[in-house]
Design an enzyme around this catalytic site. Structure first.
Site, PDB file in Angstrom:
ATOM      1  N   HIS A  29      10.376 -26.964  13.736  1.00 32.61           N
ATOM      2  CA  HIS A  29       8.864 -26.546  14.171  1.00 32.61           C
ATOM      3  C   HIS A  29       8.171 -25.695  13.062  1.00 32.61           C
ATOM      4  CE1 HIS A  29      11.643 -22.766  14.929  1.00 32.61           C
ATOM      5  NE2 HIS A  29      10.253 -22.133  14.705  1.00 32.61           N
TER       6      HIS A  29
ATOM      7  N   HIS B 158       4.629 -23.948   6.721  1.00 32.47           N
ATOM      8  CA  HIS B 158       6.005 -24.633   5.965  1.00 32.47           C
ATOM      9  C   HIS B 158       6.772 -24.782   7.198  1.00 32.47           C
ATOM     10  CE1 HIS B 158       7.097 -20.490   6.279  1.00 32.47           C
ATOM     11  NE2 HIS B 158       8.379 -20.811   6.455  1.00 32.47           N
TER      12      HIS B 158
END
Length: 201
Positions: free
Chosen positions: A48, A134
């Site tokens: 995630h 990120h």
């Protein structure tokens, strides 16, 4: 309750990231045999992009928190793309290995800002450091002397995957000796152009 808000991946994106991580592991093995043994690679189901980490929140506050976060985001549905590798910290021994965001970063940053405002209005503190979208794919648990910067620089620069992100998600994290498990508590949809009121004449 240990909570965080994230941009989740669909099944196709998860599969693509797993394949890309396998390539990175192969590159690292060429650099130094056996070097990935000290790395904890993120399980595919737990991949995630974190937008906000809330930490421990009293369960009694959950209903009001969900109410504050629930309204749709007045942002177009983004197409998120991943590509380009890196490590944290950028200098010295690596602790985190990540995939960068090459598409949809502006929308994710806008969602981060809006959700941060909602969290603060609900009485929760947010991180002060700048948002850097990120995808964490691995955590270096035992330094091996491997130069991860060289490995990530040698990886193919082309995008790994793109997918449409319909919503952000509030997750609960359960920690255990076998690793974390995540449970979705709330979906916070992007309104998208179709979800907005039409402009006046």
């Amino acid at each position: 309750m240990r909570l965080f808000i994230a941009a989740d991946l669909d099944d196709g994106a998860r599969e693509a990231v797993v394949g890309a991580v396998a390539l990175i592991r192969d590159l690292s093995e060429r650099e130094r045999k056996g070097s990935t043994r000290g790395v904890g690679w993120v399980d595919a189901r737990n991949l995630h992009l974190t937008l906000h980490f809330l930490g421990e929140v009293d369960e009694a506050r959950l209903p009001s928190l969900q109410g504050a976060l629930a309204p749709a985001l007045d942002l177009d549905v983004p197409r998120v793309g991943l590509g380009g590798w890196g490590v944290f910290p950028p200098r010295g021994p690596a602790r985190v290995i990540w995939l960068g965001v090459v598409a949809g970063a502006e929308t994710l940053a806008s969602a981060h800002a809006v959700l941060g405002g909602r969290l603060r209005a609900a009485g929760l503190a947010t991180e002060s450091r700048p948002f850097s979208p990120h995808l964490t794919v691995g955590r270096v648990k035992v330094p091996s002397g491997l130069h991860w910067n060289r490995v990530t620089a040698a990886a193919p620069p082309s995008p790994v995957v793109e997918w449409t992100l319909p919503a952000c998600t509030l997750f609960q994290s359960h920690l255990s000796p076998s690793g974390p498990t995540y449970r979705a508590l709330l979906s916070i949809p992007f309104a998208g152009a179709a979800g907005r009121a039409p402009a006046g004449p």
